[in-house]
Scaffold this motif. Structure first.
Motif, short mmCIF file in Angstrom:
data_model
loop_
_atom_site.label_atom_id
_atom_site.label_comp_id
_atom_site.label_asym_id
_atom_site.label_seq_id
_atom_site.Cartn_x
_atom_site.Cartn_y
_atom_site.Cartn_z
N PRO A 78 9.35 60.54 -23.51
CA PRO A 78 9.68 59.11 -23.36
C PRO A 78 9.12 58.52 -22.07
O PRO A 78 9.05 59.19 -21.04
CB PRO A 78 11.21 59.12 -23.35
CG PRO A 78 11.60 60.38 -24.07
CD PRO A 78 10.53 61.38 -23.70
N LEU A 79 8.73 57.28 -22.15
CA LEU A 79 8.22 56.58 -20.98
C LEU A 79 9.38 56.18 -20.07
O LEU A 79 10.52 56.05 -20.53
CB LEU A 79 7.46 55.33 -21.42
CG LEU A 79 6.25 55.56 -22.35
CD1 LEU A 79 5.68 54.22 -22.78
CD2 LEU A 79 5.20 56.39 -21.64
N PRO A 80 9.12 55.98 -18.79
CA PRO A 80 10.20 55.55 -17.89
C PRO A 80 10.74 54.19 -18.32
O PRO A 80 10.03 53.38 -18.92
CB PRO A 80 9.50 55.48 -16.52
CG PRO A 80 8.05 55.37 -16.83
CD PRO A 80 7.83 56.15 -18.08
N GLU A 81 12.00 53.96 -18.02
CA GLU A 81 12.64 52.72 -18.47
C GLU A 81 12.05 51.48 -17.81
O GLU A 81 12.34 50.36 -18.23
CB GLU A 81 14.15 52.80 -18.21
CG GLU A 81 14.84 53.87 -19.07
CD GLU A 81 16.33 53.96 -18.81
OE1 GLU A 81 16.81 53.28 -17.88
OE2 GLU A 81 17.02 54.70 -19.54
N SER A 82 11.21 51.68 -16.81
CA SER A 82 10.53 50.55 -16.19
C SER A 82 9.34 50.09 -17.01
O SER A 82 8.78 49.02 -16.77
CB SER A 82 10.06 50.94 -14.78
OG SER A 82 9.19 52.06 -14.82
N GLN B 106 23.65 55.58 -32.36
CA GLN B 106 22.45 56.36 -32.62
C GLN B 106 21.44 55.51 -33.38
O GLN B 106 21.78 54.47 -33.94
CB GLN B 106 22.78 57.62 -33.43
CG GLN B 106 23.70 58.59 -32.71
CD GLN B 106 23.99 59.83 -33.54
OE1 GLN B 106 23.73 59.86 -34.74
NE2 GLN B 106 24.52 60.84 -32.90
N ARG B 107 20.20 55.98 -33.37
CA ARG B 107 19.16 55.27 -34.10
C ARG B 107 19.52 55.22 -35.58
O ARG B 107 19.92 56.23 -36.16
CB ARG B 107 17.82 55.99 -33.93
CG ARG B 107 16.67 55.35 -34.72
CD ARG B 107 15.40 56.17 -34.56
NE ARG B 107 15.54 57.49 -35.14
CZ ARG B 107 15.37 57.77 -36.43
NH1 ARG B 107 15.09 56.81 -37.29
NH2 ARG B 107 15.50 59.00 -36.87
N PRO B 108 19.39 54.05 -36.21
CA PRO B 108 19.70 53.97 -37.64
C PRO B 108 18.84 54.94 -38.44
O PRO B 108 17.64 55.06 -38.21
CB PRO B 108 19.35 52.51 -37.98
CG PRO B 108 19.43 51.77 -36.69
CD PRO B 108 18.98 52.76 -35.64
N LYS B 109 19.46 55.64 -39.38
CA LYS B 109 18.73 56.61 -40.20
C LYS B 109 18.20 55.93 -41.45
O LYS B 109 18.84 55.07 -42.04
CB LYS B 109 19.65 57.77 -40.59
CG LYS B 109 20.13 58.60 -39.41
CD LYS B 109 21.04 59.73 -39.88
CE LYS B 109 21.53 60.55 -38.69
NZ LYS B 109 22.45 61.64 -39.12
N THR B 110 17.01 56.36 -41.86
CA THR B 110 16.45 55.86 -43.09
C THR B 110 17.12 56.56 -44.27
O THR B 110 17.74 57.62 -44.12
CB THR B 110 14.94 56.11 -43.17
OG1 THR B 110 14.71 57.54 -43.23
CG2 THR B 110 14.23 55.54 -41.95
N LEU B 111 16.99 55.98 -45.45
CA LEU B 111 17.55 56.61 -46.65
C LEU B 111 16.93 57.98 -46.86
O LEU B 111 17.62 58.93 -47.26
CB LEU B 111 17.31 55.71 -47.87
CG LEU B 111 17.75 56.29 -49.22
CD1 LEU B 111 19.24 56.62 -49.21
CD2 LEU B 111 17.43 55.31 -50.34
N THR C 48 17.57 50.11 -22.01
CA THR C 48 17.65 51.46 -21.47
C THR C 48 17.91 52.43 -22.61
O THR C 48 18.10 52.04 -23.77
CB THR C 48 18.80 51.58 -20.44
OG1 THR C 48 20.06 51.44 -21.12
CG2 THR C 48 18.66 50.50 -19.36
N ALA C 49 17.93 53.72 -22.27
CA ALA C 49 18.15 54.76 -23.28
C ALA C 49 19.52 54.64 -23.93
O ALA C 49 19.72 55.16 -25.04
CB ALA C 49 17.97 56.14 -22.66
N LYS C 50 20.45 53.96 -23.28
CA LYS C 50 21.76 53.77 -23.89
C LYS C 50 21.69 52.78 -25.07
O LYS C 50 22.54 52.80 -25.95
CB LYS C 50 22.76 53.24 -22.84
CG LYS C 50 23.08 54.25 -21.74
CD LYS C 50 24.09 53.66 -20.77
CE LYS C 50 24.42 54.64 -19.66
NZ LYS C 50 25.41 54.09 -18.70
N ASP C 51 20.67 51.93 -25.04
CA ASP C 51 20.55 50.90 -26.07
C ASP C 51 19.74 51.36 -27.28
O ASP C 51 19.88 50.80 -28.37
CB ASP C 51 19.87 49.65 -25.49
CG ASP C 51 20.58 49.12 -24.26
OD1 ASP C 51 21.83 49.10 -24.27
OD2 ASP C 51 19.89 48.74 -23.29
#
Length: 314
Positions: free
Chosen positions: A109-113, A154-159, A121-124
């Protein structure tokens, strides 16, 4: 479909949906998007010169997971505007039928900047590589996008992901072949066949975002192969023999050998039993569906069966 970040214009982006890459000019790539250099490619994307014959191959990918008794339903197929694509690709990630694109979390992952986070941020949410195959055989340039978390954080999961989770929960049991008489059978005399360890596995189940997937497996029959040139098909797993049955024939899975096993290695046939299964898939939610997977099978380990011939003396 337009993306903000594209490879150098003199390169056309093509990709393989199969494990084997169809182009030999593949270039190793990092998670960062290309910055215009001729040798840079986005992750999971193969770059070919625009003057080459590189094209987007027909969709198709091996199903992830499975093996070792696991339910392997074969490649899942998704669609976008009437064109089918593999639901999962080992390099591209999972296909989103709503957008017609593949998404895969970045390995680094790239830095949050980084502007790609769009102030989040990673929380979102998380950063994902996004690859969008096109219905005309070409493909948009790849880009890094921010994917917000769903209501559960968490990230929405695909079907397709939910289906795979449900599939992975189902473990087909390995059958164990049994035969009576247990010692040595006799040519032209009835024997009983039955398979143990054939109880249907627990249902596979996955749910997220108001959508659930249930996979229910049922036994549809057995096939017996004794290495004597003949096979026996039974609609059930067979009935275990009990002494109370005496010389009666099996009610659902019997057999009579036509030749003895004396000429075989160690004087015995090497036999196997194969169980056959069907799996019903039920999806609930905004777009409910029900269907049955292609037939599944599970093989036993080989087991020895001795068959003798009765000699009649005059």
């Amino acid at each position: 479909m337009l993306n903000a970040r594209k490879p150098a214009r003199r390169f056309a982006v093509v990709a393989s949906l199969s494990a084997g890459l169809l182009l030999t000019s593949a270039v190793a790539a990092a998670d960062e998007p290309p910055s215009g250099g001729a040798e840079q490619c986005f992750p999971s994307v193969i770059c070919a010169h625009a003057g080459s014959d590189g094209t987007t191959p027909a969709p198709g990918a091996s199903n992830p997971g499975g093996g070792g008794g696991g339910l392997d339903p074969g490649p899942q197929v998704c669609s976008y505007h009437g064109v089918e694509w593999a639901c999962h690709d080992p390099q591209w990630g999972w296909f989103d039928s709503g957008q017609g694109c593949y998404f895969r979390p970045l390995d680094n992952p790239l830095p949050e900047s980084d502007p790609a986070w769009e102030g989040h941020t990673a929380k979102d949410g998380s950063l994902n590589s996004k690859v969008c195959p096109q219905t005309n055989g070409g493909q948009d340039g790849a880009q890094i996008v921010f994917v917000p978390n769903g209501p559960n954080g968490q990230r929405p999961k695909t079907l397709a992901e939910l289906k795979q989770e449900a599939f992975d929960m189902v473990r087909l049991p390995q059958p164990v072949g049994r035969i009576a008489p247990a010692g040595t059978a006799v040519v032209n005399a009835p024997v009983w066949l039955w398979a143990e360890n054939v109880a249907p596995p627990k249902q596979g189940y996955a749910v997220a975002g108001g959508v659930s997937v249930t996979v229910t497996v049922r036994l549809t029959g057995t096939t017996w192969d004794f290495g004597d040139g003949q096979t026996k098909e039974c609609a059930t797993a067979g009935t275990p023999y009990d002494a109370k049955y005496g010389a009666a024939k099996s009610p659902d899975c019997g057999y009579e050998f036509r030749t003895g096993s004396g000429a075989k290695q160690n004087g015995a046939f090497s036999a196997t039993v194969t169980t056959h299964w069907e799996a019903d898939v039920a999806v609930t939610g905004p777009k409910p569906e029900k269907y049955t997977l292609p037939p599944l099978r599970q093989d036993s380990d080989p087991f020895a069966v001795r068959v003798g011939e009765v000699q009649v003396l005059n």
